[in-house]
Design an enzyme around this catalytic site. Structure first.
Site, PDB file in Angstrom:
ATOM      1  N   ARG A 181       0.660  -1.728  -0.219  1.00  0.00           N
ATOM      2  CA  ARG A 181       0.045   0.206  -0.017  1.00  0.00           C
ATOM      3  C   ARG A 181       1.137   1.245  -0.270  1.00  0.00           C
ATOM      4  NH1 ARG A 181      -3.399  -2.833  -1.738  1.00  0.00           N
ATOM      5  NH2 ARG A 181      -5.958  -3.534  -0.740  1.00  0.00           N
ATOM      6  N   HIS A 233      -0.965   0.332 -10.056  1.00  0.00           N
ATOM      7  CA  HIS A 233      -1.416  -0.367  -9.158  1.00  0.00           C
ATOM      8  C   HIS A 233      -2.621  -1.932  -9.362  1.00  0.00           C
ATOM      9  CE1 HIS A 233      -3.411  -0.304  -4.653  1.00  0.00           C
ATOM     10  NE2 HIS A 233      -3.270  -1.543  -5.268  1.00  0.00           N
TER      11      HIS A 233
HETATM   12  P1  NDP Z   1      -1.868 -11.446   5.105  1.00  0.00           P
HETATM   13  O1  NDP Z   1      -2.714 -10.666   6.406  1.00  0.00           O
HETATM   14  O2  NDP Z   1      -1.904 -12.642   4.545  1.00  0.00           O
HETATM   15  O3  NDP Z   1       0.595 -11.259   5.909  1.00  0.00           O
HETATM   16  C1  NDP Z   1       0.538 -10.524   6.729  1.00  0.00           C
HETATM   17  C2  NDP Z   1       1.700 -10.020   6.954  1.00  0.00           C
HETATM   18  O4  NDP Z   1       2.203  -9.269   7.176  1.00  0.00           O
HETATM   19  C3  NDP Z   1       1.931 -11.196   8.138  1.00  0.00           C
HETATM   20  O5  NDP Z   1       2.901 -11.739   7.754  1.00  0.00           O
HETATM   21  C4  NDP Z   1       2.236 -10.623   9.449  1.00  0.00           C
HETATM   22  O6  NDP Z   1       2.998 -11.210  10.452  1.00  0.00           O
HETATM   23  C5  NDP Z   1       2.450  -9.229   8.520  1.00  0.00           C
HETATM   24  N1  NDP Z   1       2.436  -7.703   9.773  1.00  0.00           N
HETATM   25  C6  NDP Z   1       1.474  -7.075   9.820  1.00  0.00           C
HETATM   26  N2  NDP Z   1       1.437  -6.021  10.090  1.00  0.00           N
HETATM   27  C7  NDP Z   1       3.623  -6.289  10.732  1.00  0.00           C
HETATM   28  C8  NDP Z   1       4.547  -5.202  11.294  1.00  0.00           C
HETATM   29  N3  NDP Z   1       3.514  -4.406  12.468  1.00  0.00           N
HETATM   30  N4  NDP Z   1       5.846  -5.778  11.717  1.00  0.00           N
HETATM   31  C9  NDP Z   1       5.373  -7.016  11.106  1.00  0.00           C
HETATM   32  N5  NDP Z   1       4.981  -7.527  10.039  1.00  0.00           N
HETATM   33  C10 NDP Z   1       3.602  -7.340   9.906  1.00  0.00           C
HETATM   34  O7  NDP Z   1      -1.872 -10.337   4.074  1.00  0.00           O
HETATM   35  P2  NDP Z   1      -1.600 -10.205   3.178  1.00  0.00           P
HETATM   36  O8  NDP Z   1      -0.211 -11.421   2.169  1.00  0.00           O
HETATM   37  O9  NDP Z   1      -2.768 -11.586   1.924  1.00  0.00           O
HETATM   38  O10 NDP Z   1      -1.859  -9.506   1.687  1.00  0.00           O
HETATM   39  C11 NDP Z   1      -0.399  -7.943   1.790  1.00  0.00           C
HETATM   40  C12 NDP Z   1      -1.071  -7.363   1.481  1.00  0.00           C
HETATM   41  O11 NDP Z   1      -0.353  -7.241  -0.064  1.00  0.00           O
HETATM   42  C13 NDP Z   1      -2.403  -6.297   1.523  1.00  0.00           C
HETATM   43  O12 NDP Z   1      -2.689  -6.358   2.995  1.00  0.00           O
HETATM   44  C14 NDP Z   1      -2.673  -5.753   0.597  1.00  0.00           C
HETATM   45  O13 NDP Z   1      -2.136  -4.207   1.439  1.00  0.00           O
HETATM   46  C15 NDP Z   1      -1.595  -5.916  -0.291  1.00  0.00           C
HETATM   47  N6  NDP Z   1      -1.958  -6.070  -1.709  1.00  0.00           N
HETATM   48  C16 NDP Z   1      -1.616  -5.695  -2.845  1.00  0.00           C
HETATM   49  C17 NDP Z   1      -1.800  -5.440  -4.642  1.00  0.00           C
HETATM   50  C18 NDP Z   1      -1.272  -5.317  -4.948  1.00  0.00           C
HETATM   51  O14 NDP Z   1      -2.439  -5.360  -6.658  1.00  0.00           O
HETATM   52  N7  NDP Z   1      -0.584  -3.918  -4.741  1.00  0.00           N
HETATM   53  C19 NDP Z   1      -2.730  -6.827  -4.726  1.00  0.00           C
HETATM   54  C20 NDP Z   1      -3.373  -7.761  -3.301  1.00  0.00           C
HETATM   55  C21 NDP Z   1      -2.849  -7.195  -1.677  1.00  0.00           C
HETATM   56  P3  NDP Z   1       2.141 -12.315  10.712  1.00  0.00           P
HETATM   57  O15 NDP Z   1       2.213 -13.575   9.980  1.00  0.00           O
HETATM   58  O16 NDP Z   1       2.935 -12.906  12.282  1.00  0.00           O
HETATM   59  O17 NDP Z   1       0.615 -11.955  10.701  1.00  0.00           O
END
Ligand code: NDP
Length: 308
Positions: free
Chosen positions: A223, A271
């Site tokens: 994002r 995007h």
């Molecule tokens: P998930 O919810 O599956 O994974 C999020 C990961 O981020 C987890 O490993 C989590 O840790 C980690 N995390 C969250 N907060 C923190 C923090 N403060 N510090 C360290 N690690 C953190 O999300 P997805 O993988 O499915 O998607 C990720 C993002 O990709 C989406 O939220 C979206 O915004 C973006 N996206 C962008 C697209 C585009 O076209 N550009 C398309 C699709 C998605 P833990 O596992 O330990 O909880």
């Protein structure tokens, strides 16, 4: 009982067609046209107008039309008891991974340099044509883990950073604030795959970049608000970052006068890293809607406290 679709400025004709095909009997409305607001118990949302769900007193579930839920979480008027779900789909995952691989391989093989050489009609065979990349993935969720595994398969050294430690084959895992410096010490390329939450907003800032090895590359596909864009420009000037490959921005579409358009070391796409496939998303959304009506556990539910 009815479903509400709230996605202003998005063409949802294909979504309506697929809903019709999947469940011709389903009662659904497209915001703002809804005569029976009290019948609505679930909504499907993408960039809804803040506060609009206040008009629907019986909503219990809001489904994001995509993988991210930050567009829903930012609406503080939504009752904390309302459940929020998101899309998890293998096609979306493959699409994201392929985008990241494309960006990584362009750097690895120095494609951008050869493009510049072509513009000047220069034939310059590098002695070492490949850049040695040590890659860190911030956010080891559904998308980050798939990228980690595939980069590993391609022979790259891969490191992961998340809230909690992960066990992913041949990927060294770091977790939490206390391990961020150790993570950054290992890498010269950072791929940001974090969700946008109150703890990740602006995480890619100047003090963060100054903790990285000089000359590092950054790829942001998560994002735009995770990155302080002015700080990236300073970090490039200071030499901490050598190049950035960005798919997401603080303001989208990227304003015409934005410095990124003309910057020689910043590559951008609008995007498109991975776009939700409605043929995969609609059955998930309808399945959760039925689960809600049958009082069964919902799938791909997010933790409202963690915001993802
Ligand atoms: P998930 O919810 O599956 O994974 C999020 C990961 O981020 C987890 O490993 C989590 O840790 C980690 N995390 C969250 N907060 C923190 C923090 N403060 N510090 C360290 N690690 C953190 O999300 P997805 O993988 O499915 O998607 C990720 C993002 O990709 C989406 O939220 C979206 O915004 C973006 N996206 C962008 C697209 C585009 O076209 N550009 C398309 C699709 C998605 P833990 O596992 O330990 O909880």
């Amino acid at each position: 009982m009815a479903l509400l679709i709230v996605a202003p400025n998005r063409d949802i004709s294909i979504w309506k067609k697929i809903i019709q095909e999947n469940d011709p009997e389903l009662e659904y409305y497209v915001w703002p046209d809804c005569e029976r607001k009290s019948e609505v118990v679930a909504a499907v949302a993408w960039n809804h107008p803040i506060g609009c769900f206040q008009d629907y007193p019986n909503i219990e579930l809001i489904s994001s039309m995509g993988a991210g839920v930050d567009h829903i979480m930012k609406d503080t008027t939504i009752d904390p008891e309302i459940k929020i779900t998101r899309i998890v789909d293998s096609v979306l995952t493959i699409s994201m991974t392929n985008y990241v691989l494309m960006a990584v391989l362009n750097y690895h093989k120095q494609f951008f340099k050869y493009q510049k050489d072509k513009d000047s009609k220069v034939w310059h065979q590098q002695v070492n044509p490949e850049i040695d990349l040590s890659i860190g993935i911030m956010g080891m969720g559904v998308l980050g883990q798939d990228v980690a595994l595939k980069l590993n398969d391609l022979g790259f050294k891969v490191f992961g950073y998340s809230n909690t430690k992960k066990i992913v084959s041949r990927v060294k895992s770091f977790a939490g604030q206390s391990e961020i410096q150790a993570f950054l010490n290992e890498i010269n390329m950072l791929i940001c795959m974090l969700p946008l939450t109150s703890s990740t907003r602006g995480i890619l800032n100047l003090s963060f970049f100054r903790k990285m090895q000089k000359g590092s590359i950054i790829i942001n596909v998560a994002r735009g608000a995770l990155l302080i864009e002015e700080d990236l420009l300073i970090a490039i000037e200071e030499g901490y970052i050598s190049s950035a490959f960005l798919d997401v921005f603080q303001t989208e579409p990227l304003p015409k006068d934005h410095a990124f358009w003309k910057h020689p070391d910043i590559f951008i796409t609008p995007h498109i890293a991975s776009v939700t496939n409605p043929y995969a998303a609609v059955p998930q959304i309808l399945n959760n809607y039925k689960r809600l009506l049958n009082k069964e556990p919902l799938q791909n539910l997010i933790d409202r406290n963690k915001e993802y």
